[in-house]
Scaffold this active site. Structure first.
Site, PDB file in Angstrom:
ATOM      1  N   TRP A 155      31.153 -52.536  10.445  1.00 24.04           N
ATOM      2  CA  TRP A 155      31.605 -53.903  10.729  1.00 24.04           C
ATOM      3  C   TRP A 155      32.490 -54.476   9.631  1.00 24.04           C
ATOM      4  CZ3 TRP A 155      30.014 -56.466   6.520  1.00 24.04           C
ATOM      5  CH2 TRP A 155      28.914 -55.934   5.839  1.00 24.04           C
ATOM      6  N   GLU A 255      32.937 -40.966   5.412  1.00 24.93           N
ATOM      7  CA  GLU A 255      33.319 -41.962   4.405  1.00 24.93           C
ATOM      8  C   GLU A 255      32.085 -42.830   4.201  1.00 24.93           C
ATOM      9  OE1 GLU A 255      36.053 -41.984   2.783  1.00 24.93           O
ATOM     10  OE2 GLU A 255      37.298 -40.653   3.985  1.00 24.93           O
ATOM     11  N   CYS A 289      33.175 -50.764   0.671  1.00 22.09           N
ATOM     12  CA  CYS A 289      32.605 -49.558   0.059  1.00 22.09           C
ATOM     13  C   CYS A 289      33.198 -49.288  -1.318  1.00 22.09           C
ATOM     14  CB  CYS A 289      32.830 -48.367   0.970  1.00 22.09           C
ATOM     15  SG  CYS A 289      34.553 -48.217   1.402  1.00 22.09           S
ATOM     16  N   GLU A 386      23.723 -50.068  -4.002  1.00 25.57           N
ATOM     17  CA  GLU A 386      24.998 -50.621  -3.541  1.00 25.57           C
ATOM     18  C   GLU A 386      24.675 -52.050  -3.089  1.00 25.57           C
ATOM     19  OE1 GLU A 386      26.559 -48.822   0.051  1.00 25.57           O
ATOM     20  OE2 GLU A 386      28.604 -49.239  -0.569  1.00 25.57           O
TER      21      GLU A 386
HETATM   22  P1  NAP Z   1      25.530 -48.338   8.633  1.00 23.94           P
HETATM   23  O1  NAP Z   1      24.256 -49.014   8.855  1.00 23.94           O
HETATM   24  O2  NAP Z   1      25.517 -46.909   8.243  1.00 23.94           O
HETATM   25  O3  NAP Z   1      26.390 -48.544   9.971  1.00 23.94           O
HETATM   26  C1  NAP Z   1      27.668 -47.990  10.141  1.00 23.94           C
HETATM   27  C2  NAP Z   1      27.883 -47.693  11.612  1.00 23.94           C
HETATM   28  O4  NAP Z   1      26.925 -46.733  12.050  1.00 23.94           O
HETATM   29  C3  NAP Z   1      27.697 -48.890  12.517  1.00 23.94           C
HETATM   30  O5  NAP Z   1      28.568 -48.780  13.613  1.00 23.94           O
HETATM   31  C4  NAP Z   1      26.262 -48.742  12.977  1.00 23.94           C
HETATM   32  O6  NAP Z   1      26.032 -49.403  14.189  1.00 23.94           O
HETATM   33  C5  NAP Z   1      26.178 -47.247  13.146  1.00 23.94           C
HETATM   34  N1  NAP Z   1      24.840 -46.680  13.060  1.00 23.94           N
HETATM   35  C6  NAP Z   1      23.767 -47.156  12.386  1.00 23.94           C
HETATM   36  N2  NAP Z   1      22.698 -46.310  12.548  1.00 23.94           N
HETATM   37  C7  NAP Z   1      23.127 -45.299  13.350  1.00 23.94           C
HETATM   38  C8  NAP Z   1      22.505 -44.119  13.881  1.00 23.94           C
HETATM   39  N3  NAP Z   1      21.243 -43.804  13.616  1.00 23.94           N
HETATM   40  N4  NAP Z   1      23.242 -43.309  14.665  1.00 23.94           N
HETATM   41  C9  NAP Z   1      24.531 -43.595  14.933  1.00 23.94           C
HETATM   42  N5  NAP Z   1      25.172 -44.688  14.459  1.00 23.94           N
HETATM   43  C10 NAP Z   1      24.478 -45.522  13.662  1.00 23.94           C
HETATM   44  O7  NAP Z   1      26.393 -49.052   7.549  1.00 23.94           O
HETATM   45  P2  NAP Z   1      26.597 -50.619   7.359  1.00 23.94           P
HETATM   46  O8  NAP Z   1      25.558 -51.118   6.442  1.00 23.94           O
HETATM   47  O9  NAP Z   1      26.768 -51.310   8.630  1.00 23.94           O
HETATM   48  O10 NAP Z   1      28.025 -50.570   6.653  1.00 23.94           O
HETATM   49  C11 NAP Z   1      28.170 -50.604   5.307  1.00 23.94           C
HETATM   50  C12 NAP Z   1      28.157 -49.203   4.678  1.00 23.94           C
HETATM   51  O11 NAP Z   1      29.348 -48.533   5.043  1.00 23.94           O
HETATM   52  C13 NAP Z   1      28.156 -49.280   3.176  1.00 23.94           C
HETATM   53  O12 NAP Z   1      27.320 -48.304   2.633  1.00 23.94           O
HETATM   54  C14 NAP Z   1      29.602 -48.989   2.818  1.00 23.94           C
HETATM   55  O13 NAP Z   1      29.785 -48.515   1.527  1.00 23.94           O
HETATM   56  C15 NAP Z   1      29.969 -48.010   3.879  1.00 23.94           C
HETATM   57  N6  NAP Z   1      31.429 -47.971   4.045  1.00 23.94           N
HETATM   58  C16 NAP Z   1      32.102 -46.876   3.583  1.00 23.94           C
HETATM   59  C17 NAP Z   1      33.484 -46.826   3.683  1.00 23.94           C
HETATM   60  C18 NAP Z   1      34.241 -45.643   3.177  1.00 23.94           C
HETATM   61  O14 NAP Z   1      35.394 -45.481   3.558  1.00 23.94           O
HETATM   62  N7  NAP Z   1      33.669 -44.801   2.341  1.00 23.94           N
HETATM   63  C19 NAP Z   1      34.184 -47.883   4.277  1.00 23.94           C
HETATM   64  C20 NAP Z   1      33.467 -48.982   4.741  1.00 23.94           C
HETATM   65  C21 NAP Z   1      32.084 -48.993   4.610  1.00 23.94           C
HETATM   66  P3  NAP Z   1      25.403 -50.900  14.261  1.00 23.94           P
HETATM   67  O15 NAP Z   1      26.015 -51.649  13.109  1.00 23.94           O
HETATM   68  O16 NAP Z   1      25.828 -51.404  15.567  1.00 23.94           O
HETATM   69  O17 NAP Z   1      23.946 -50.716  14.099  1.00 23.94           O
END
Ligand code: NAP
Length: 485
Positions: A155, A255, A289, A386
């Protein structure tokens, strides 16, 4: 959805095979700044994910066989439309995600920039000829699109995280299915509307919006018709998705999370370092991130850096991102605010000193004050985790070797930053930091021409740049015999 000029951009159902798939079951998308309901979106699940993969499979051959030059024209149309509708797209993004409007406009230009970049880069997928070991043989190498790509995105960048993947995939000749985060589906659907207007054929770009991430993710990672899976999100979820992909040995790129150090050496330009730290820490309310997560300052310049940094942080304007002159919007949810508040509280209990902020902000229940903690040690919760919020922990250090050891003491390896002028030090530190990206006297480092990605548990693969196409291409070796008469 006030002030959206082009109402066709407001879509509320999945886009599969060039069709909008409405259903009776819906979920709510709300504005994190006000908690107002923005839209009811059709809730897609497992079957829709399968349909989208089948559509992408059907569209693959014709898209892969199209001349790169022709694909480039369609991608260029898509880029032009995104820029033409930049204001509307930015407004939709701010309403569902919260970041200030100026930042959202920047994100649309950044996301569209990948489409423009890869439209060109797709024309340069060269092969090789290799001198053969035998006069009767020729060795050739060609690169081909891997096939159907499935993606899951977070998001925090509802437009750019999709654009960065889709642009490279489509330019390489792959077809694409994405499931955006349930908090921010509207930006993804607006992109689909513009892809259709751009003339991108049905089935080439599909968006599946649904609440059940696990069920859709299960299909994406196990369906034998998906050749490649790409994910941006947390390391914890990334690890489980890698395991799921193992069952069909997919090509995978990840990522994932970061814990970026930001190091200020005693020979740094302190005013520049303060500017860099503000940019890299407080953008998107600290929810990126590559956001700085730990600020290390050498003892000789600790007082002057802290003083100037505190004054800059206290001047940041917090509020609803849709209003003018806002620099820090809401966090994505109340749970995210609770999590940050807990990390701050626990670190204070362990001896950190609150230097600025530290509490929820009066702007609303999803807002947190820009915060600085001093006298932080590397083992405190704000330094080990983080934080993903507007909190700067400042850690003092004495020597170059000490700070390198502390900076590398994490399972993450995404981005790192440091400020120094001594040329020898600049080279030594740049080499020693175990990170995929290093900003040297720079706090904002991501752009279309540069390879974005991490090492260690921050992921694998690169997005953007000339390297970004490799993740969507397979190398094929052709051995031609029977050359001699
Ligand atoms: P997240 O919980 O891992 O969610 C990311 C995506 O995965 C969302 O679309 C989420 O859907 C989905 N998701 C969650 N659990 C899942 C599962 N068991 N199976 C399949 N899909 C699943 O991460 P977040 O907290 O929302 O996002 C922040 C994280 O992303 C941070 O750790 C950040 O560092 C990382 N990030 C990394 C980069 C990069 O380029 N390295 C860029 C941006 C963000 P829902 O949200 O609908 O549950």
């Amino acid at each position: 959805m006030q002030k959206i000029k082009q109402s066709a951009l407001l879509k509320t159902s999945s886009y599969i095979n060039g069709q909008w798939h409405a259903s009776d079951v819906t979920f709510t998308v709300s504005n994190p700044a006000t908690n107002e309901v923005l839209a009811q979106v059709s809730d897609a699940g497992e079957n829709d994910a399968k349909l989208a993969i089948q559509a992408a499979k059907k569209a693959f051959r014709a898209w892969a066989d199209m001349a790169a030059h022709e694909r480039a024209k369609l991608l260029r149309n898509w880029f032009n439309l995104m820029m033409e509708h930049q204001d509307d797209l930015a407004r939709i993004l701010t309403l569902e995600q919260g970041k200030p409007l100026a930042e959202a406009q920047g994100e649309i230009a950044y996301g569209a920039g990948f489409i423009e970049w890869f439209a060109e880069e797709g024309k340069r997928v060269y092969g090789d000829t290799i001198p053969s070991l035998s006069a009767d043989q020729k060795i050739l190498v060609i690169k081909q699109a891997v096939g159907v790509v499935a993606a899951i995105t977070p998001w925090n960048f509802p437009n750019a995280m999709i654009a960065r993947k889709a642009a490279a995939a489509l330019a390489a000749g792959c077809t694409f299915v994405v499931r955006p985060a349930a908090q921010t589906p509207l930006s993804a659907l607006a992109m689909a509307e513009l892809a259709e207007q751009a003339g991108i054929p049905a089935g080439v770009f599909n968006v599946v919006v649904g609440q059940d991430a696990r069920a859709i993710g299960e299909v994406f990672t196990t369906d034998t018709d998906v050749a490649k899976f790409t994910f941006t999100g947390s390391t914890a979820v990334g690890k489980s998705l890698i395991k799921q992909c193992a069952s069909t040995v997919k090509k995978v790129s990840m990522e994932l999370g970061g814990n970026a150090p930001f190091i200020v050496f005693n020979d740094a330009d302190i005013a520049e370092a303060v500017k860099g730290a503000i940019n890299s820490k407080y953008r998107n309310a600290g929810q990126t991130c590559v956001c700085t997560n730990r600020i290390f300052v050498q003892k000789e310049v600790l007082a002057s850096f802290t003083e100037q940094f505190t004054s800059a942080v206290n001047n940041l304007h917090v509020g609803n991102g849709i209003n003018d002159n806002i620099q820090i919007g809401p966090m994505i949810s109340t749970e995210a605010v609770d999590n940050v508040a807990k990390l701050v509280e626990k670190s204070i209990q362990q001896g950190a000193i609150l230097h600025a902020g530290g509490k929820r902000h009066q702007a609303g229940r999803n807002f947190f004050q820009p915060t600085i903690l001093t006298q932080v040690t590397p083992d405190m919760p704000v330094a080990r985790n983080e934080v993903f919020g507007p909190v700067s922990p400042i850690i003092a250090f004495e020597s170059e070797s000490d700070v390198i050891a502390m900076a590398n003491d994490t399972e993450y390896g995404l981005a790192a930053y440091f400020y120094a002028r001594d040329i020898g030090r600049v080279w030594r530190v740049a080499q020693a930091l175990e990170y995929g990206m290093v900003g040297i006297n720079e706090g904002l480092i991501s752009n279309v021409a540069a390879p974005f990605g991490g090492v260690k548990q921050s992921g694998s693969g690169r997005e953007g740049s000339k390297y970004g196409l490799d993740d969507y291409l397979a190398i094929k070796y052709l051995c031609m015999g029977g050359i001699k008469d």
